[in-house]
Scaffold this motif. Structure first.
Motif, mmCIF file in Angstrom:
data_model
loop_
_atom_site.group_PDB
_atom_site.id
_atom_site.type_symbol
_atom_site.label_atom_id
_atom_site.label_comp_id
_atom_site.label_asym_id
_atom_site.label_seq_id
_atom_site.Cartn_x
_atom_site.Cartn_y
_atom_site.Cartn_z
ATOM 1 N N SER A 205 0.970 -0.971 0.171
ATOM 2 C CA SER A 205 -0.032 -0.092 0.084
ATOM 3 C C SER A 205 0.901 1.337 0.044
ATOM 4 O O SER A 205 0.525 2.197 -0.665
ATOM 5 N N VAL B 142 0.142 3.417 -3.355
ATOM 6 C CA VAL B 142 -0.794 4.471 -3.137
ATOM 7 C C VAL B 142 -0.242 5.496 -2.315
ATOM 8 O O VAL B 142 -0.099 6.563 -2.666
ATOM 9 N N THR B 143 0.141 5.441 -1.197
ATOM 10 C CA THR B 143 0.586 6.649 -0.344
ATOM 11 C C THR B 143 1.810 7.323 -0.737
ATOM 12 O O THR B 143 1.731 8.412 -0.857
ATOM 13 N N PRO C 294 3.318 7.382 -3.926
ATOM 14 C CA PRO C 294 3.161 8.254 -5.224
ATOM 15 C C PRO C 294 2.006 9.452 -4.884
ATOM 16 O O PRO C 294 2.229 10.508 -5.520
ATOM 17 N N SER C 295 1.162 9.361 -3.797
ATOM 18 C CA SER C 295 0.186 10.499 -3.417
ATOM 19 C C SER C 295 1.047 11.746 -3.185
ATOM 20 O O SER C 295 0.851 12.563 -3.192
ATOM 21 N N ILE C 296 2.083 11.367 -2.291
ATOM 22 C CA ILE C 296 3.086 12.270 -1.760
ATOM 23 C C ILE C 296 3.799 12.774 -2.825
ATOM 24 O O ILE C 296 3.991 14.250 -2.987
ATOM 25 N N SER D 25 2.957 13.489 -5.952
ATOM 26 C CA SER D 25 1.972 14.299 -6.615
ATOM 27 C C SER D 25 1.643 15.610 -5.824
ATOM 28 O O SER D 25 0.987 16.562 -6.607
ATOM 29 N N LEU D 26 2.196 15.791 -4.762
ATOM 30 C CA LEU D 26 1.792 17.172 -4.117
ATOM 31 C C LEU D 26 2.667 18.153 -4.849
ATOM 32 O O LEU D 26 3.527 18.168 -5.403
#
Length: 220
Positions: free
Chosen positions: A26, A30-31, A33-35, A37-38
């Motif tokens: 996870s 998910v986690t 890659p979301s960082i 994209s900030l």
């Protein structure tokens, strides 16, 4: 009684290794890659610094529980029932905790050794400057409390101007390339850890199913 205890250890080790695989997966999928994209380096760095210590602690805990359970199950089993998969699963669980050292050899790195050392030196210098600035701010606050009559006025002006100055300085301290490189290294480590842990988890599932530990645990 010993058989049930060994079966329980195998079950705990398998579940812990499965949780380790799921958590690292996870993080990698998910986690992290979301960082990445900030929109700003400062927000990404803050999110990463909040995530990394907590996730690392949980991953280490699951690794310890899983590897210890498999090793205890191996040594407590009768000699004729000491299946090698217990050692293999324990070894893979331990190996997954060294994913950050293994990742550069498996996934490669775009930076050479000199650039990595230079980046690490800049990061260390930035941490030292931030620590010195925090110490200076703490000293100024202590000094302001000594002047009792000026506390209210100093807090009113200091919080309005000094806080904004500090936020601006802190914003300038973050280098986008350094932050991204640090987060991408963490992402690579999580991908490698997911791969190693998943192999160990599948191996433990097959082994536990094969020696009937689940049936013994459930049915007595």
């Amino acid at each position: 009684m010993t058989s049930r205890g060994v079966s329980l250890l195998k079950f705990v080790g398998t579940v812990s290794l499965g949780l380790l695989t799921g958590l690292s997966c996870s993080l990698a999928a998910v986690t992290v890659p979301s960082i990445l994209s900030l929109p700003s380096a400062s927000s990404a760095a803050r999110a990463y610094r909040n995530l990394a210590p907590t996730s690392s602690l949980r991953l280490r805990s699951l690794t310890t529980v899983s590897s210890a359970s498999f090793l205890l199950a191996f040594y407590l089993s009768p000699r004729s029932y000491r299946h090698p998969y217990l050692i293999y699963a324990s070894t893979l669980a331990l190996a997954s905790s060294f994913a950050d050292q293994i990742a550069p050899y498996i996934l490669g790195s775009s930076d050479d050794e000199a650039s990595r050392e230079e980046t690490a030196a800049r990061r260390q210098a930035r941490h030292e400057r931030l620590a010195a600035r925090n110490a200076a701010r703490a000293a100024r606050m202590e000094a302001s409390y000594e002047v009792v009559g000026d506390v209210a006025s100093e807090e009113g002006t200091g919080s309005a101007s000094g806080g904004d100055d500090f936020d601006a300085e802190e914003e300038e301290e973050f280098n986008g390339e350094e932050v991204r490189g640090e987060i991408e290294d963490f992402l690579k480590a999580q991908r490698v850890q997911t791969g190693i842990a998943s192999v160990g988890f599948l191996l433990s599932l097959v082994g536990v199913w094969g020696d009937g530990a689940l049936k013994l645990l459930c049915c007595g």
